[in-house]
Scaffold this active site. Structure first.
Site, PDB file in Angstrom:
ATOM      1  N   GLY A   1       5.481  -5.207   0.652  1.00  0.00           N
ATOM      2  CA  GLY A   1       5.596  -4.351  -0.523  1.00  0.00           C
ATOM      3  C   GLY A   1       4.442  -3.377  -0.540  1.00  0.00           C
ATOM      4  N   TYR A   2       4.511  -2.413  -1.446  1.00  0.00           N
ATOM      5  CA  TYR A   2       3.529  -1.335  -1.482  1.00  0.00           C
ATOM      6  C   TYR A   2       2.777  -1.335  -2.809  1.00  0.00           C
ATOM      7  CZ  TYR A   2       5.647   0.008   2.797  1.00  0.00           C
ATOM      8  OH  TYR A   2       6.078  -0.026   4.097  1.00  0.00           O
ATOM      9  N   ILE A   3       1.457  -1.436  -2.729  1.00  0.00           N
ATOM     10  CA  ILE A   3       0.595  -1.323  -3.911  1.00  0.00           C
ATOM     11  C   ILE A   3       0.454   0.145  -4.278  1.00  0.00           C
ATOM     12  CG2 ILE A   3      -1.754  -1.644  -4.724  1.00  0.00           C
ATOM     13  CD1 ILE A   3      -2.013  -4.034  -3.115  1.00  0.00           C
TER      14      ILE A   3
END
Lengths: 157, 157
Positions: free
Chosen positions: A30-32
């Site tokens: 996932g992407y912060i």
């Protein structure tokens, strides 16, 4: 630090399906931060995890910084800070002295299979196996960061 | 992982200036991501460097994840990905069994001095030395991330 140079291709699914493959590795990521100029990714590959910062892609190249982090913290970071997640199985296939990374997506990106080859320079020559199809390097829809917000299932809807 | 609980105070500058202090440490830091819900900070303290992810502040608490990274990569991350930087000298002062971190800012935040105390719980009691002034915990202007975009020099301009 590193400059990451890679080219990306779609697959001929029939030829891929017939291939005898090594065991794949399950990846959750996932992407912060998911922004055109930079991305910050958290990736879990079974029992290990990494935090990766990547710059903007210019041609087939981008800056990349990767740090291994504790698995439990990676889960917490995904749970608390990520806005979208991807699940895929990654296969590593050696062919003519190079390694192809083939990602078979699931969930909202089910049906999408993409192969990447990492190169030492943008003009490095390499041989394509028969299951490699059209090149999609630079096509933003295939960026993993894009697939979290505009997944494959919505492309033809 | 950790929950960071800290309270923040301004200083009585006269009393602070008279204090005999230990040697301070020069800190350079910038933000790869500077957003109300989460921040990603790169900090260089002389020869060491860290990447720190922090969540939103609720009361005096926030989630915090910190990873040491190579110094050279920290410099590259600041040069390539940070949108604003802070420079300050940090003093660590022990008082009545607790450690106060006092940051003396420079550059666009010259004139600002802030003290922080890290606590084990939000209601933990502690003694304030005489140079501690008014509390500013929760005042967003004093967030280090805010000071990169809206520095102290502009507050009274």
């Amino acid at each position: 630090m590193g400059i990451e140079i890679e080219r990306k291709f779609l697959l001929h699914h029939d030829a891929w399906n017939k291939l005898v493959k090594p065991v794949g590795k399950s990846l959750r990521q996932g992407y912060i931060l998911n922004d055109p100029a930079k991305t910050i990714r958290v990736r879990i590959a079974e029992t290990k995890a990494w935090l990766t910062i990547k710059g903007i892609t210019l041609g087939a190249s981008r800056l990349e910084y990767e740090y291994e982090i504790p698995l439990e913290e990676a889960k917490e970071l995904l749970d608390n800070f990520s806005e979208g997640e991807l699940d895929k199985i990654r296969y590593e296939i050696d062919y003519q002295g190079k390694t192809w990374e083939v990602d078979v997506f699931s969930g909202d990106n089910d049906g999408l299979i993409v192969a990447e080859i990492e190169l030492l320079s943008e003009d490095e020559d390499f041989e394509c196996p028969e299951w490699i199809g059209v090149e999609v390097t630079g096509d933003k829809r295939y960026y993993n960061a894009s697939l979290t917000t505009y997944p494959f299932k919505d492309w033809t809807a």
